[in-house]
Design a protein around this motif. Structure first.
Motif, mmCIF file in Angstrom:
data_model
loop_
_atom_site.group_PDB
_atom_site.id
_atom_site.type_symbol
_atom_site.label_atom_id
_atom_site.label_comp_id
_atom_site.label_asym_id
_atom_site.label_seq_id
_atom_site.Cartn_x
_atom_site.Cartn_y
_atom_site.Cartn_z
ATOM 1 N N UNK A 174 -7.094 -2.126 -8.053
ATOM 2 C CA UNK A 174 -6.700 -0.716 -8.063
ATOM 3 C C UNK A 174 -5.210 -0.560 -8.338
ATOM 4 N N UNK A 175 -4.407 -1.422 -7.738
ATOM 5 C CA UNK A 175 -2.960 -1.304 -7.942
ATOM 6 C C UNK A 175 -2.565 -1.670 -9.376
ATOM 7 N N UNK A 176 -3.244 -2.642 -9.949
ATOM 8 C CA UNK A 176 -3.013 -2.969 -11.356
ATOM 9 C C UNK A 176 -3.400 -1.792 -12.253
ATOM 10 N N UNK A 177 -4.521 -1.162 -11.928
ATOM 11 C CA UNK A 177 -4.957 -0.012 -12.729
ATOM 12 C C UNK A 177 -3.958 1.127 -12.631
ATOM 13 N N UNK A 178 -3.444 1.374 -11.438
ATOM 14 C CA UNK A 178 -2.442 2.428 -11.276
ATOM 15 C C UNK A 178 -1.190 2.144 -12.096
ATOM 16 N N UNK A 179 -0.715 0.900 -12.022
ATOM 17 C CA UNK A 179 0.479 0.530 -12.776
ATOM 18 C C UNK A 179 0.205 0.639 -14.272
ATOM 19 N N UNK A 180 -0.953 0.165 -14.712
ATOM 20 C CA UNK A 180 -1.310 0.295 -16.120
ATOM 21 C C UNK A 180 -1.387 1.744 -16.568
ATOM 22 N N UNK A 181 -1.943 2.592 -15.699
ATOM 23 C CA UNK A 181 -2.017 4.008 -16.033
ATOM 24 C C UNK A 181 -0.647 4.641 -16.198
ATOM 25 N N UNK A 182 0.291 4.253 -15.349
ATOM 26 C CA UNK A 182 1.640 4.804 -15.455
ATOM 27 C C UNK A 182 2.334 4.340 -16.734
ATOM 28 N N UNK A 214 0.824 -1.206 0.000
ATOM 29 C CA UNK A 214 0.000 0.000 0.000
ATOM 30 C C UNK A 214 0.860 1.259 0.000
ATOM 31 N N UNK A 215 1.920 1.276 0.825
ATOM 32 C CA UNK A 215 2.792 2.444 0.874
ATOM 33 C C UNK A 215 3.506 2.646 -0.460
ATOM 34 N N UNK A 216 3.925 1.544 -1.088
ATOM 35 C CA UNK A 216 4.576 1.640 -2.396
ATOM 36 C C UNK A 216 3.606 2.181 -3.451
ATOM 37 N N UNK A 217 2.394 1.647 -3.447
ATOM 38 C CA UNK A 217 1.370 2.107 -4.385
ATOM 39 C C UNK A 217 1.119 3.602 -4.219
ATOM 40 N N UNK A 266 6.550 3.772 -11.857
ATOM 41 C CA UNK A 266 6.396 2.408 -12.365
ATOM 42 C C UNK A 266 7.164 1.427 -11.488
ATOM 43 N N UNK A 267 8.360 1.805 -11.060
ATOM 44 C CA UNK A 267 9.178 0.891 -10.255
ATOM 45 C C UNK A 267 8.471 0.528 -8.947
ATOM 46 N N UNK A 268 7.974 1.542 -8.231
ATOM 47 C CA UNK A 268 7.362 1.242 -6.932
ATOM 48 C C UNK A 268 5.975 0.624 -7.102
ATOM 49 N N UNK A 269 5.237 1.023 -8.141
ATOM 50 C CA UNK A 269 3.916 0.429 -8.353
ATOM 51 C C UNK A 269 4.025 -1.025 -8.800
ATOM 52 N N UNK A 270 5.035 -1.332 -9.589
ATOM 53 C CA UNK A 270 5.246 -2.721 -9.992
ATOM 54 C C UNK A 270 5.558 -3.583 -8.765
ATOM 55 N N UNK A 271 6.384 -3.044 -7.886
ATOM 56 C CA UNK A 271 6.713 -3.788 -6.669
ATOM 57 C C UNK A 271 5.469 -3.952 -5.798
ATOM 58 N N UNK A 272 4.626 -2.920 -5.759
ATOM 59 C CA UNK A 272 3.390 -3.012 -4.980
ATOM 60 C C UNK A 272 2.500 -4.139 -5.496
ATOM 61 N N UNK A 273 2.380 -4.253 -6.818
ATOM 62 C CA UNK A 273 1.576 -5.330 -7.412
ATOM 63 C C UNK A 273 2.179 -6.687 -7.098
#
Length: 1096
Positions: free
Chosen positions: A510-518, A465-468, A491-498
């Motif tokens: 939600x985390x997948x959507x965020x990473x996809x958006x980036x 969650x913190x990474x996201x 992208x680096x931190x969101x990928x790790x969050x996923x």
């Protein structure tokens, strides 16, 4: 310790054991700069003889350069010497000390002061001294006198209470050391052993909460489990011990995310509540803790019944707690947390208002310096932030930042909750940046969120969650500055969050959507196809998970702020919510399916674009449609299961449309009653999900009520014309043409159209309709068409600030040139079904055309237009087409010219009488009830008896509560929810001669929140509605011409029956006939355009 000195005794010839207590290691050197790198972690003790049996003791940092032994060292009577080895946090030996036991006994007998020795250090030029106290106990007396253990236990409890008041860690360490001694001195089978074990576990858990050391928590659970096992059934202490054990399980779940821990917590805490009699002083505490465990599980699984149970338990805890009780602030804070979580899920504004109210009260009741105050301030700030996200009130986000900064300042370094407070503060800075654009806010957000990630240990359940959240803040700054390093960091931190988020976790979509958006944003900047492919992959997985959740945000909110969406942590429109709640929660996720479809079109995958649009739009109507799915095939396979599904679906439909919503003025007992009702609704939803699993386990029913693949959708298209799906997104616009016989949609890019143009055309219509007051049928009530037109005068075309043409003519010409289908010709114009998305849903595609100049042409010159909310809404009717009971074929009409609180519409009387007379002349089975002679119940009876209905009355749409949209009668209102519950098996045609019956809501453009779609959901195969208000006289003209066409084109073999098969052609005929009586002025366009046809 004072009470320990009295234990020293002399007993000639007796055997005794020596206890080394209050053991401290402290740097005593004065060398400048020395000691800064020393970090002691463990003490290894070996006794001689028997040096091979080493014992390890944990060292707890009490202050800079000072460490305390967690517990005491017991030396047996046969031991001659003790060797102590100091170890660093890296496991290396850093110091050594040899102790002569005989010498120690001699010193303790001659002195009541503490003893000390200098430690021999291995390498460091640091002086470290060990101090301790000796307690000598006769072994024979231990089993006889329990006073020592009791004193130690009581002293430990006093130290624990002091820690709760001050937060001073050394007092807690002292208490743990004492209660350990009490446990070790208490023989097995002693009545007080379970209590002392429970106390030890509780204090270890509190130290874990402060320091975050998992070993403390593991030991806490072990000793608390032992305490429970040793406590006999019926013992008054058992509920408290179960409660404490549950708290420890919950703490470990929060750290590790292991679902079995929170399940165990709920199980033992429920037992604690069940075993506690009403009126017991501890019952509120147990209820509060049980609610907390339910809330934790809700955060992980998203199961709505858990948050309902949490609120129910916590409300009862607050109600049972006396005013002024020391525990009341914590209970109010926890209740506020559950209200906040449910608000994040459902969007119900009363929940977040309640949350802020109880959390503000909790802060006000908590004294300065109390250990719980930082957490309560942090939580209050989170609730302020949630409300700001919903209302946009700047004072809320300012208040949030102020209290969260205070929380961080009051939290000591090393506290286990500090990362959470920092991440949440960063979220509030991010929200304010998004509103004000102040660059310092997003810089502050990234700074505190980076610190939160750095302070969080690997394996912690909150780390993803913190990474996201950190990634979201990087994306916000990238959007402002365009700095590519920010999007790379995101992208680096969101990928790790996923990667760190477990499968099945409620926040994974939600985390997948965020990473996809980036990835998508980087693709737009760099043009790299790999980034686009990554974006599509993430969005597909997100949509799949979203639909899976639907069938059954800083850190807790679900927001939409960057393509394809940036979510601080989940979209769902679950059945266990009233329909209003489901629509409210979808507001923030509107557009996700359109973005996914645009990405699919970019890769020439129209099949996926169609699937995602069908899965992500009109979610609530689709759920209602699932509840009404024909079960004939399933009945053949398993009649009992089919009937169970039918029964539960009927109850779910009723619950979703009839439940009362909470509001801020309700009393606590009233709200508690609503929670019980919500729980029953949730239980029904669980049963529904279980029934679906059973049905899908049957051979041949694996896809029962699952989203249809493209091939299945394409196999049930109408033969009489194409369906045109128009997708509008910020990055591109496309059309998908679906024709019977084709295997997949025909992809038609719309390069000349954009979402900005769609919004501009919509604004043109909206401004013109408001300027001409076309928002109610009462306008121009009793005028003829000639009279109405004579009043319009000549108006100049509206001109924008930059000389831009803002006329209706410009809008419909733009739709013709940029969106409409190719022209065809022929005597019988083909049918076309329009399925628009986004802002296009509010525009008249059926009237796109050029109405000025020498060359005039329009869509209506070439095709007969109909609309459908989704492709599936139409194909399901084609697939499940069934004959109507011949006894129900016929037409029921009603006029309601003078409904209370509505303007008169006298033309409806003439309209209905004229149609009824013509029906009788044509031999059509027809019936009418006018004005006060018809009640709501009578109307419902006629709707059962007649396949077609004509409602000439006022209509009122309720965008916030769609099932409360209604038709206004003289003797009450007929709500859409009531119609939905009526189970109209023979419904065919509904003519809604009322204003704005197909007007949707801007925030939910893809949910078709209007009366026409509602009537389709109620079972009608075709519906006539209006896009905006209609004049009384034009309404009569169109209705009369519409039925005249149907009556004169009836099948001669139909007898007195009547059906709406030709309704689309009849409406086309009627509107074109009206159009011929008018000129092509704007007023005239707005007169005939609003009439639209939905369905087959």
């Amino acid at each position: 310790m004072g009470q320990q000195s009295s234990l020293v005794s002399e007993h000639a010839g007796g055997r005794s054991r020596l206890l080394m207590t209050d053991i401290v290691f402290e740097c005593t050197d004065r060398i400048e700069g020395a000691g800064t790198s020393l970090n002691l972690a463990n003490l290894c003790v070996l006794e001689a003889p028997g040096l091979e049996d080493a014992k390890n003791y944990k060292l707890v940092s009490a202050s800079a350069g000072r460490w305390e032994v967690d517990g005491f060292i017991e030396i047996g009577p046969a031991t001659d010497a003790v060797d102590c080895v100091l170890k660093s946090d890296a496991g290396e030996d850093v110091g050594f000390l040899h102790l002569d036991v005989k010498e120690m006994r001699s010193e303790s007998a001659n002195s009541e002061n503490e003893l000390s020795r200098e430690v021999e250090m291995c390498d460091d030029p640091i002086e470290v001294t060990m101090t301790w106290k000796n307690v000598e106990i006769l072994m024979d007396s231990v089993r006889v006198d329990g006073g020592v253990a009791a004193q130690l236990n009581n002293y430990a409890v006093d130290r624990w209470n002091l820690f709760e008041r001050t937060g001073e860690l050394s007092t807690l360490n002292d208490g743990i050391s004492s209660v350990r001694q009490a446990v070790d001195l208490t023989p097995q089978g002693h009545a007080n052993l379970p209590t002392r074990l429970s106390n030890l576990g509780g204090m270890l858990m509190r130290r874990f909460e402060r320091m975050g050391e998992l070993l403390d928590l593991a030991e806490a659970i072990t000793v608390q489990q032992n305490g429970v096992e040793l406590t006999p059934q019926g013992h008054t202490d058992l509920p408290g011990q179960l409660n404490n054990l549950g708290n420890s399980f919950t703490c470990r779940f929060e750290r590790t995310g292991e679902l079995s821990d929170v399940a165990d917590a709920i199980s033992v805490q429920q037992k604690a509540v069940e075993l506690t009699p009403q009126g017991h002083a501890d019952l509120p505490i147990y209820l509060n803790n049980l609610g907390g465990s339910f809330a934790r599980r809700f955060e992980r699984t998203g199961e709505l019944s858990d948050i309902v149970d949490a609120i129910t338990s916590q409300q009862k805890a607050v109600e049972l707690t006396p005013r002024g009780h020391a525990d009341l602030p914590a209970m109010l804070n926890n209740l506020g947390g559950s209200f906040t979580r449910r608000f994040e899920r459902t969007g119900e504004l009363s929940d977040i208002t309640d949350a802020i109210g109880v959390r503000q009260k909790a802060v006000n009741l908590t004294p300065q310096g109390h250990a719980d105050l930082p957490g309560q301030l942090n939580n209050l700030g989170g609730s302020f932030t949630r409300r700001f996200e919903r209302t946009g009130e700047l004072s809320d986000i300012t208040d949030a930042i102020a209290v969260q900064q205070n929380a961080v300042e009051l939290t000591p370094q090393g506290h286990a909750n500090l990362p959470s407070y920092l991440s949440n503060l960063g979220g509030s800075f991010t929200r304010r940046f998004e509103r004000t654009g102040e660059l310092s806010d997003i810089t502050d957000a990234i700074g505190v969120r980076q610190k939160a990630v750095k302070l969080t240990p690997q394996g912690h359940a909150d780390l993803p969650s913190y990474l996201n959240n950190l990634g979201n803040s990087f994306m916000c700054r990238f959007e402002r500055t365009g700095e590519l390093s920010d999007i790379a960091d995101a992208i680096a931190v969101q990928r790790k969050a996923v990667e760190l988020t477990p499968q099945g976790h409620a926040d994974l979509p939600a985390r997948l959507s965020n990473l996809g958006g980036s990835f998508y944003q980087r693709h737009l900047s760099s043009g790299k196809i790999g980034d686009l492919e990554e974006a599509i992959s993430c969005l597909k997985n997100c949509c799949d998970l979203q639909c899976r959740f639907s069938a059954s945000r800083d850190h807790h909110s679900f927001r939409h702020s960057v393509k394809p969406g940036r979510y601080d942590c989940r979209p769902r429109a679950n059945c266990p919510r009233p329909v209003k709640g489901r629509y409210t929660q979808l507001e923030d996720t509107s557009g996700l399916a359109l973005e996914a479809a645009a990405a699919a079109c970019a890769l020439e995958r129209p099949d996926k674009a169609l699937e995602w649009l069908e899965q992500g739009r009109c979610l609530v109507w689709n759920q209602l449609n699932n509840l009404r799915t024909p079960l004939d095939d399933l009945r053949i396979k398993d009649e009992i299961l089919a009937q169970e599904i039918a029964n539960v679906s009927q109850k779910l439909e009723s619950a979703g449309s009839s439940r009362v919503q909470s509001h801020v003025d309700m009393s606590l007992p009233e709200k508690m009653s609503l929670e019980v009702e919500a729980r029953a609704h949730s239980d029904l939803a669980k049963k529904w999900a279980d029934l679906l699993r059973r049905a899908r386990a049957l051979p041949g029913f694996e896809s029962f009520l699952k989203p249809s693949p493209c091939s299945a959708i394409m196999s049930h298209l109408p033969e009489s014309g194409p369906i045109i799906v128009s997708n509008v997104d910020e990055c591109r616009c496309d059309a998908l043409a679906l024709l019977a016989g084709m295997e997949e949609p025909l992809h038609i890019p719309l390069p000349n159209f954009s979402i900005d143009k769609a919004k501009k055309y919509r604004a043109i219509f909206d401004n013109q309709l408001r300027a001409r007051k076309l928002r109610a049928r009462e306008v121009e009530v009793a005028m003829s068409i000639d009279d109405q037109l004579s009043l319009r005068g000549l108006r100049p075309a509206p001109i924008g600030e930059n000389g831009e043409d803002l006329s209706v003519h410009r809008a419909v010409r733009g739709l013709w040139e940029e969106v409409s289908v190719d022209q065809t010709s022929g005597e019988a114009p083909p049918r076309v079904w329009w399925c628009p998305t986004g802002p296009l849903s509010f525009l008249p595609l059926h009237a796109a055309g050029i109405y000025q100049g020498s060359i005039r042409k329009s869509v209506s010159d070439y095709v007969v237009s109909s609309y459908t909310p989704t492709v599936t809404a139409l194909t399901n009717r084609v697939k499940n087409d069934h004959s109507i009971d011949s006894r129900a074929l016929g037409l029921f009409l009603t006029s309601q010219p003078n409904a209370p609180s509505a303007s008169p519409i006298p033309g409806t009387t003439k309209e209905v009488q004229s149609i009824f007379k013509r029906a009788e002349e044509s031999g059509v089975r027809a019936s009418k009830l006018e004005g006060g002679e018809m009640s709501v119940a009578a109307c419902l009876e006629r709707m059962q008896e007649y396949s077609s209905i004509h409602l000439a009355c006022h209509g009122s749409q309720n965008a916030a509560e769609p099932l409360q949209s209604r038709f206004l009668f003289h003797r009450g209102d007929l709500q859409l929810g009531t119609i939905l519950r009526s189970n109209l098996k023979n419904a065919d045609l509904a003519f809604l001669s009322a204003c704005q019956t197909s007007t949707g809501q801007e925030k939910l453009s893809d949910e078709a929140v209007h009366l026409a779609a509602g009537m389709l959901a109620a079972g009608y195969r075709r519906v006539i509605g209006t896009m905006w208000s209609i004049g009384d006289a034009p309404a009569q003209e169109v209705a009369t011409a519409f039925y005249e066409y149907l009556f004169t084109h009836r099948d001669e073999t139909s007898g007195s029956g009547f059906d709406g098969t030709l309704s689309a052609v009849a409406l086309h005929h009627a509107t074109q006939r009206l159009r011929l009586t008018l000129d092509d002025s704007e007023r005239s366009l707005l007169t005939w355009i609003p009439f639209v046809h939905f369905g087959l």
